[in-house]
Scaffold this active site. Structure first.
Site, PDB file in Angstrom:
ATOM      1  N   CYS A 196     -79.412  -6.991 -18.602  1.00 34.56           N
ATOM      2  CA  CYS A 196     -78.396  -8.007 -18.871  1.00 34.56           C
ATOM      3  C   CYS A 196     -78.319  -8.208 -20.426  1.00 34.56           C
ATOM      4  CB  CYS A 196     -78.475  -9.117 -18.015  1.00 34.56           C
ATOM      5  SG  CYS A 196     -77.963  -8.934 -16.220  1.00 34.56           S
ATOM      6  N   CYS A 356     -81.837  -3.427 -34.638  1.00 33.65           N
ATOM      7  CA  CYS A 356     -81.141  -3.666 -33.663  1.00 33.65           C
ATOM      8  C   CYS A 356     -81.391  -5.283 -33.259  1.00 33.65           C
ATOM      9  CB  CYS A 356     -81.499  -2.785 -32.558  1.00 33.65           C
ATOM     10  SG  CYS A 356     -83.055  -2.888 -31.732  1.00 33.65           S
TER      11      CYS A 356
END
Lengths: 398, 82
Positions: A196, A356
């Site tokens: 998630c 990232c």
């Protein structure tokens, strides 16, 4: 699951009779069923997205003892879906805010906090004393651990799992029924299925799946209805559609099959290929000549390079919606999935720093670029989160 | 023969669609044959081969399970969020 003898059940106080009156007038529950719930012991593994609605409804329903396993602290990013915790709870142990919330809902419920990670060493002892286990964990190693422990202990596992807008639910581990390994005998390669935190999740989704898990738990405790045994429920929120797959116990299942080969808990981090040792040795399919990972660069070192005007390009391999939240000055956006097609946009003669959110995806991007012949490729350790911590606190963390 | 393929979660995203028709050569095919056709169209699905679970007409199936004309073949990757 053997139901306890009605004579041995605890009685209800007048206050409890009023509180549970809407249950008591249901013929399927009645006074005896409510006393069964009061006697019952349920363990919620995880007090997060799925554990929140599940534990809240089980507490409200009058399940006498609720065990909670969690070692995490409430983060602001949890509140979009984890209703056990409120704004004032940020920074508190999840179990502390969970106890407060559950007692506010129903002071008759006894909450047993287990402030620990569920491990192969503690799982059997921890789970043994409960009637139903509710799997609300958020990673594959713990899911396989909960599954195997439930099968070994013969405890029903009210299973739920979520991804972005989709959810899955079933009841595993019941005698004669299938287990999670009958459906997924082996875990996905590490990094293939995002969490998630990496992929995002619709806040209300765990509310739907967690309440299905709570519903199944109550049905199992009362011995009513048709539990979700041998059926795998798949929910798609965007289409608002429930589908069901029929499952059977696999006679060749290594855990619940006719001739099980897993008869004790194993090292699940290693099984799922996410332990440090497993990562260092690489996946079983890796060739002996696999390239070494690209070197790291810390946020401060990158800042110093940038300040010195060192020629370099920062390649942000996140998704466009993440870029919109925050990005580094001068970075170029090439999502990891597009990197193979867009590699021509990069000059192999210029040093590349891959970046990232937390440093996982960029490590894969850096390794890919090295394989493609880029000589000077580095991975920004800790990603933009570490950059926010160590270099620029005005960058919002997500 | 022609089957209807249903993709879920990450597979749907990688293919860009959840429902599609798939043509398999010949009259007899297995789930594995359908998967091979899919991967040929959507190479990004390839790494999921050993991780997905499959169903034929909403019944759990194995890669070796037979598939007939008109069947619905579903591929579900595991998800771990909680």
């Amino acid at each position: 699951m053997a139901l306890p003898d009605a004579g041995a059940l605890p009685s209800l106080t007048p206050d409890e009779v009023r509180r549970y009156s809407r249950h008591l007038i249901l013929p399927e529950v009645g006074v005896e069923g409510q006393r069964r719930l009061k006697q019952a012991r349920v363990l919620c593994v995880g007090a997060g997205g799925l554990g929140s609605p599940a534990a809240m409804y089980l507490a409200a329903a009058g399940v006498g003892t609720l065990g909670l396993v969690d070692f995490d602290v409430v983060d602001l990013s949890n509140l979009q879906r984890q209703l056990l915790h409120g704004t004032g709870d940020v920074g508190r142990a999840k179990l502390a805010s969970a106890i407060d919330r559950l007692h506010a809902i129903n002071p008759h419920v006894h909450v047993e906090p287990h402030h620990t990670a569920l491990t192969s060493a503690n799982a059997l002892d921890l789970m043994r004393g409960y009637d139903v286990i509710l799997d609300g964990t958020d990673n594959f190693p713990t899911r396989y651990l909960v599954n195997d422990a439930c099968v070994l202990l013969r405890k029903p596992n009210a299973f739920g799992s979520i991804f972005r807008f989709e959810g899955q639910a079933s009841v595993f581990g019941v005698e004669g029924g299938p287990c999670y390994r009958c459906l997924y005998p082996e875990p996905p390669p590490p990094g293939l299925v995002p969490s998630c935190a990496e992929a995002g999740v619709l806040g209300v989704l765990p509310g739907i799946i967690g309440t299905i898990q709570a519903t199944e738990t109550i049905k199992l405790l009362l011995g009513i209805g048709q539990p979700l045994i041998g059926r795998f429920l798949v929910f798609e929120a965007l289409r608002m559609r429930f589908r069901e797959l029929t499952l059977r116990r696999d006679p060749e299942c290594p855990v619940c099959g006719d001739h099980p080969t897993v008869t004790a808990l194993i090292d699940y981090e290693q099984f799922c290929g996410v332990s440090p040792a497993a990562l260092a040795s690489g996946p079983a399919t890796a060739s002996p000549g696999a390239p070494v990972p690209a070197p790291d660069i810390t946020p401060k070192a990158l800042r110093d390079w940038m300040a010195a005007g060192t020629p370099l390009v920062v390649v942000d391999v996140r998704e466009p919606q993440e870029w919109d939240i925050c990005h580094l000055p001068g970075a170029v956006l090439i999502p990891l999935g597009e990197l193979p097609q867009r590699i021509g946009e990069l000059n192999p003669a210029v040093p590349v720093v891959c970046q990232c959110r937390s440093g996982i995806r960029s490590a894969r991007a850096a390794q890919f670029l090295r394989l493609q012949g880029f000589q000077d490729v580095r991975n920004l350790t800790g990603g933009i989160l570490a950059w926010a911590d160590e270099v620029d606190p005005t960058v919002p963390k997500y | 023969m022609r089957v209807t393929v249903r993709l879920f979660a990450r597979l749907r995203e990688l293919a860009g669609r959840g429902d599609l028709d798939c043509e398999c050569p010949g009259d007899a095919a297995t789930v594995a044959d359908v998967w091979q056709q899919l991967v040929a169209r959507y190479p990004a699905l390839a790494p999921y081969e050993r991780a997905v679970s499959c169903a034929v007409n909403a019944e759990y199936a194995r890669r070796t399970s037979p598939v007939a004309d008109g069947d619905e073949v579903a591929f579900l990757p595991p998800v771990s969020g909680g």
